[in-house]
Design an enzyme around this catalytic site. Sequence first.
Site, PDB file in Angstrom:
ATOM      1  N   GLY A  78      12.119  88.762  51.676  1.00 16.29           N
ATOM      2  CA  GLY A  78      11.205  89.259  52.674  1.00 16.29           C
ATOM      3  C   GLY A  78      10.041  90.549  51.574  1.00 16.29           C
ATOM      4  N   GLY A 110      19.981  96.734  48.209  1.00 22.69           N
ATOM      5  CA  GLY A 110      20.450  96.450  46.665  1.00 22.69           C
ATOM      6  C   GLY A 110      19.371  96.648  45.654  1.00 22.69           C
ATOM      7  N   ILE A 135      28.093  94.553  47.469  1.00 24.76           N
ATOM      8  CA  ILE A 135      29.527  94.421  47.240  1.00 24.76           C
ATOM      9  C   ILE A 135      30.023  94.415  45.613  1.00 24.76           C
ATOM     10  CG2 ILE A 135      29.712  93.302  49.529  1.00 24.76           C
ATOM     11  CD1 ILE A 135      30.143  90.741  47.950  1.00 24.76           C
ATOM     12  N   ASP A 136      28.946  93.920  44.952  1.00 21.02           N
ATOM     13  CA  ASP A 136      29.273  93.724  43.609  1.00 21.02           C
ATOM     14  C   ASP A 136      29.686  95.229  42.906  1.00 21.02           C
ATOM     15  OD1 ASP A 136      28.593  91.199  44.072  1.00 21.02           O
ATOM     16  OD2 ASP A 136      26.853  91.317  42.949  1.00 21.02           O
ATOM     17  N   GLU A 231      32.033  84.772  39.990  1.00 18.96           N
ATOM     18  CA  GLU A 231      31.019  83.567  40.170  1.00 18.96           C
ATOM     19  C   GLU A 231      30.145  83.309  38.858  1.00 18.96           C
ATOM     20  OE1 GLU A 231      27.946  83.980  42.785  1.00 18.96           O
ATOM     21  OE2 GLU A 231      28.384  86.154  43.160  1.00 18.96           O
ATOM     22  N   HIS A 269      31.496  83.656  51.212  1.00 16.90           N
ATOM     23  CA  HIS A 269      30.848  84.847  52.080  1.00 16.90           C
ATOM     24  C   HIS A 269      31.901  85.611  52.738  1.00 16.90           C
ATOM     25  CE1 HIS A 269      27.306  82.990  50.572  1.00 16.90           C
ATOM     26  NE2 HIS A 269      26.731  83.997  50.884  1.00 16.90           N
TER      27      HIS A 269
HETATM   28  O1  F6P Z   1      24.796  90.800  45.383  1.00 19.85           O
HETATM   29  C1  F6P Z   1      25.748  90.619  46.373  1.00 19.85           C
HETATM   30  C2  F6P Z   1      26.165  89.174  46.517  1.00 19.85           C
HETATM   31  O2  F6P Z   1      27.185  88.675  47.296  1.00 19.85           O
HETATM   32  C3  F6P Z   1      26.448  88.289  45.196  1.00 19.85           C
HETATM   33  O3  F6P Z   1      28.111  88.716  44.923  1.00 19.85           O
HETATM   34  C4  F6P Z   1      26.284  87.058  45.385  1.00 19.85           C
HETATM   35  O4  F6P Z   1      26.021  86.473  44.028  1.00 19.85           O
HETATM   36  C5  F6P Z   1      24.882  87.120  46.225  1.00 19.85           C
HETATM   37  O5  F6P Z   1      25.129  88.336  46.764  1.00 19.85           O
HETATM   38  C6  F6P Z   1      25.072  85.927  47.048  1.00 19.85           C
HETATM   39  O6  F6P Z   1      23.978  86.119  47.888  1.00 19.85           O
HETATM   40  P1  F6P Z   1      23.540  84.913  49.132  1.00 19.85           P
HETATM   41  O7  F6P Z   1      23.411  85.724  50.398  1.00 19.85           O
HETATM   42  O8  F6P Z   1      22.142  84.613  48.988  1.00 19.85           O
HETATM   43  O9  F6P Z   1      24.487  83.830  49.030  1.00 19.85           O
END
Ligand code: F6P
Length: 345
Positions: A78, A110, A135-136, A231, A269
């Site tokens: 957005g 973020g 969360i990172d 990841e 998630h």
């Molecule tokens: O930045 C937070 C985060 O959860 C990362 O750890 C992950 O790579 C990304 O967002 C996943 O984002 P999405 O919600 O687009 O799947």
Amino acid sequence: MSRHVGILTGGGDAPGLNAVIRAVVKYGVGQKGWLITGIEDAFDGLIARPMRLRRLVPRSCGGLLQKGGTMLGTTNRGDPFSWRDGKNHAHDVRVELDRLGIEGLIVVGGDGTMRIAQRLMIEEGVPVVGVPKTIDNDLGATDQTFGFQSAVDCVTDALDRLHTTAESHDRCIVVEVMGRDAGFIAMHGGIAGGADIILIPELPWDLARLRAKLEQRRNIGRPFSLIVVSEAARPIGGPDPKGRAGQLVVDALKEAEPDLDIRLMVLGHLQRGGSPVAVDRVLATRFGITAVDLVSEGRWGEMVALRDGRVIGVPLSEAVKANRVVDVAGELVHTARAVGVELGG
Ligand code: F6P
């Protein structure tokens, strides 16, 4: 006339977003007598038609503290400067805020959302106060973000559960965890959950070292292992894992040791959902209260941040500078190695 402020949440959700909204409304409306308008789905609430706005009062915040997600909704598609219809709606945002009599925005998000907020301030003169979230835990400007501890607890709980099944079957279980660019969730979750191997993007891994660790465990009568893979972790010289970091580790080990009993668990998630843990509820509440204080003091253009145990305001420009990554020569890495964790690189 009462002060009128807008609040929105942008980017991926994180446990604690609702606690920020609750704190802002309880303090801003309940104690300072402001009007607060919640803007839904980040800036979309001002750009899409019909607009999606709602007046927030302390009564609308019942039960919010412990609730995951965000009551205002969010999106990471957005950006008003380059919206989904291919147009630049940044000026429309400014026009709508003026029309609604909203003096400025508390923007919770973020690094991407903070960059947008800063551009809106510089290019359109929209007053903003930022509240960081991810969360990172990789925003350089703050010692910690809310949501991180909840994600780490989720990883820890998963490892505790996987430990017993891995041990019963003499299996190797690879657990892929989040962390788009940094290995903090993997390091903290892995150490807390007693992982045998932790792989992070900051330390590209070497297959020979992973195999040596599995062998060493077999030799001491521990024929099972837990491997945490961030990841974004990749093998030495390997390309971006593109969402297959855990699978790459499984494939490499399986190719080298066809008899290895190995399973992959991608937590995904799960790490972002559910109730925030107490630490995140407190940090999110502190961030929300300080955001209101910054607005009260007219300190637009700042973002709240935790520095050396205190929540303060820092310039937004500072907040959007380089992100933080795990220091490979630092104390966290030393701690992991000292308790026998193989870091792969
Ligand atoms: O930045 C937070 C985060 O959860 C990362 O750890 C992950 O790579 C990304 O967002 C996943 O984002 P999405 O919600 O687009 O799947």
